[in-house]
Design a protein around this motif. Structure first.
Motif, short mmCIF file in Angstrom:
data_model
loop_
_atom_site.label_atom_id
_atom_site.label_comp_id
_atom_site.label_asym_id
_atom_site.label_seq_id
_atom_site.Cartn_x
_atom_site.Cartn_y
_atom_site.Cartn_z
N LEU A 284 -9.38 -5.08 -1.44
CA LEU A 284 -8.26 -4.18 -1.14
C LEU A 284 -7.02 -4.58 -1.95
O LEU A 284 -6.30 -3.71 -2.46
N VAL B 188 -4.13 -1.26 5.12
CA VAL B 188 -4.58 -0.39 4.03
C VAL B 188 -5.18 0.89 4.58
O VAL B 188 -4.98 1.98 4.03
N ALA C 168 0.82 -1.21 0.00
CA ALA C 168 0.00 0.00 0.00
C ALA C 168 0.86 1.26 0.00
O ALA C 168 0.57 2.22 -0.72
N LYS D 22 2.23 1.75 -3.38
CA LYS D 22 1.18 2.22 -4.28
C LYS D 22 1.02 3.74 -4.15
O LYS D 22 0.80 4.44 -5.15
N HIS D 23 1.16 4.23 -2.92
CA HIS D 23 0.99 5.67 -2.68
C HIS D 23 2.29 6.47 -2.87
O HIS D 23 2.30 7.67 -2.63
N ASP E 89 -9.17 4.20 0.21
CA ASP E 89 -9.38 2.80 0.52
C ASP E 89 -10.75 2.29 0.11
O ASP E 89 -11.16 1.19 0.50
N TRP F 96 -2.83 4.78 3.59
CA TRP F 96 -3.19 5.97 2.80
C TRP F 96 -3.16 7.23 3.66
O TRP F 96 -2.87 8.32 3.16
N GLN G 274 -7.03 -3.22 -5.44
CA GLN G 274 -6.51 -1.86 -5.54
C GLN G 274 -4.98 -1.85 -5.60
O GLN G 274 -4.39 -0.97 -6.21
N LEU G 275 -4.36 -2.83 -4.95
CA LEU G 275 -2.90 -2.89 -4.88
C LEU G 275 -2.29 -3.76 -5.98
O LEU G 275 -1.08 -3.95 -6.01
N ALA H 264 -6.35 4.15 -6.18
CA ALA H 264 -6.15 4.30 -4.72
C ALA H 264 -5.95 5.76 -4.35
O ALA H 264 -5.08 6.11 -3.55
#
Length: 503
Positions: free
Chosen positions: A53, A303, A20, A23-24, A476, A307, A56-57, A426
């Motif tokens: 979830l 998660v 996560a 990803k961010h 999320d 974020w 999203q990843l 995300a």
């Protein structure tokens, strides 16, 4: 790039946190005191919300390809099948993953580790975190490695290091709760038995669960140890227990890959946050295996926190958003610990109530309930964790139809793909199921918010979404703001309140 976050612990919670944060776009390090990934299957079930979830990843498909949906749980009484609980697409219409995915934890971890390696991220094994010191601006940590001691500085530390968390112990945060008197066994065994579905065997006021592990061709056995197989120190005599299980379950054990015993704990950390240090997964809460909730809850923790850390590190939100991690996840964990404790006591306890649950409820009543569609849907919503909401969170505002701020965005299939495909960025985004007004389109452009306008369909109506309502979606996949009138001032006020830098 200087790492901003240290993740202590490379189990499913820590690895999900790593995916996560990556990803961010947040730099981090992930360490673990073990010499390498786990080799035991341990947690087996990956629920729908975790797969959502992971979608999203970018990891859901990988896990699904290596696991299998549990078709049913067959219930046996004294070696005779008495009933079956059908899990096949139990949540049809509620989630893109309407089933329980069976994937052993060691394989689960290996897949996530490989996913991180593809992104150039390595877990630092043989690395302990014996101490740290935090002040208002950073956390100084001491790490013990094979080749010596390292001192480093991070903006935040995430303790994902399990039930015996050194991070929690260093914080001195109480881990209150209880330990059940019963002793459980868990074993991975090689057997020629043809087991396609999960099985529950009831015998002698105890039970055993059997699951096939298709990646290794072995079986997972889990159950309550009868007292006669415990010595005075409560150790398990496996040499006597396993032949007993072979006879009761009707299988032949050719080889034992792994055998362990454990006690069931119900504990929760008094706080999930102490300034710049956070607790997640088993470091924050542990509970019975009822419903296979533990690992999935840790993934949700990761998660949720990731974020928010990313928003603060990037300067996109006020640091007060980090307080919502404790309020959102701890309130859920408290309910979970209480309910799994109650369920466990009814299944594994002594006395007439537990006898009724084992002899009547499980073999007769529960299978009937799961054939009733409305009941089946409610069971799926609860066990899959798609029912989790944060309506009481400071981040949640507004209501449109039956959908409120803090709810998980309802999953809606469509001719051009489902609405969850839009969540793979995300990031914050606006959804209008129907048509957005000119003013809302202009406001979204001014605020730098992606605006999506999926068609309003019968699926949206069934989910309680009013046509043309506006929803501000968190990174999320939960709804931050719900507004039936597309009120752009309400949207701006919400974002200003949380210190969005681009407002």
């Amino acid at each position: 790039m200087t790492p901003q976050v240290l993740i202590a612990g490379a189990g499913p919670t820590g690895l999900a946190m790593a995916l996560a944060l990556e990803k961010h776009g947040i730099s981090f390090r992930i360490i673990d005191q073990s010499s390498g990934p786990g080799k035991e299957s341990r947690a087996m079930a990956v629920h729908a919300r975790s797969l959502e979830l992971y979608q999203q990843l970018g990891a859901a498909r990988l896990l699904i390809q290596n696991g299998y949906p549990l078709p049913q749980l067959q219930i046996y009484r004294e070696k005779q099948q008495r009933a079956a609980m059908d899990f096949h697409e139990m949540g049809r219409g509620l989630s893109p993953y309407p089933y329980v995915l069976i994937l052993p934890q060691d394989e689960h971890e290996r897949l996530l580790i490989d996913k991180l390696k593809e992104k150039g991220i390595e877990v630092e094994w043989n690395t302990e975190l014996p101490s740290f010191h935090q002040d208002s601006g950073h956390v100084d940590v001491v790490m013990e490695k094979k080749d010596g001691t390292e001192t480093s500085r991070f903006a935040y530390v995430c303790g994902c290091d399990g039930a015996h968390s050194s991070v929690r112990e260093n914080l001195g945060v109480p881990f209150t709760g209880s330990t059940n008197d019963h002793v459980f066994y868990v074993a991975d065994v090689k057997s020629p038995a043809d087991v396609e579905s999960g099985q529950m065997h009831l015998f002698e006021n105890t039970f055993s669960l059997v699951f096939p592990i298709r990646t290794t061709g072995s079986l997972r056995l889990i159950g309550l140890v009868p007292k006669r197989f415990l010595d005075p120190q409560r150790e398990v005599d496996a040499s006597r227990l396993l032949p007993f299980l072979e006879k009761q379950i009707g299988i032949d054990v050719e080889h034992v890959h792994w055998f362990s015993k454990y006690a069931v704990h119900h504990r929760i950390s008094e706080r999930f946050r102490e300034n710049r240090v956070f607790l997640a997964g088993d470091a924050a809460h542990i509970h019975s295996p009822a419903g296979a909730q533990g690992m999935n809850t840790g993934i949700g923790d990761a998660v949720n926190l990731a974020w928010k850390l990313a928003a603060v590190v990037k300067g996109n939100m006020d640091a007060s958003v980090l307080d919502t991690y404790d309020t959102e996840r701890r309130s859920f964990a408290e309910r979970l610990v209480a309910t799994t404790d109650q369920a466990f006591q009814r299944i594994a306890g002594d006395g007439m109530t537990s006898d009724f649950v084992r002899n009547v409820m499980i073999p007769r009543v529960i299978p009937w309930m799961t054939k009733n569609l409305p009941v089946k849907r409610q069971v799926f919503k609860t066990v899959s964790q798609i029912r989790i909401h944060y309506r009481n969170s400071g981040l949640s505002s507004g209501k449109a139809g039956r959908v409120q701020g803090g709810d998980r965005l309802p999953w809606l299939p469509g001719e051009n793909g489902d609405n969850f495909r839009l969540l793979q960025s995300a990031d914050w985004q606006l959804h209008v199921y129907g048509s957005a007004s000119t003013e809302l389109r202009r406001t979204a452009e001014d605020l730098g918010l992606p605006l999506h306008e999926p068609a309003w369909t019968s699926a949206g109506k069934e989910a309680g979404i009013p046509k043309h309502a506006m929803f501000l979606i968190r990174p999320d996949g939960y709804i931050a703001l719900a507004d039936p009138e597309q009120d752009t001032e309400a949207l701006r006020s919400y974002l200003v309140a949380w210190g969005r830098a681009d407002v």
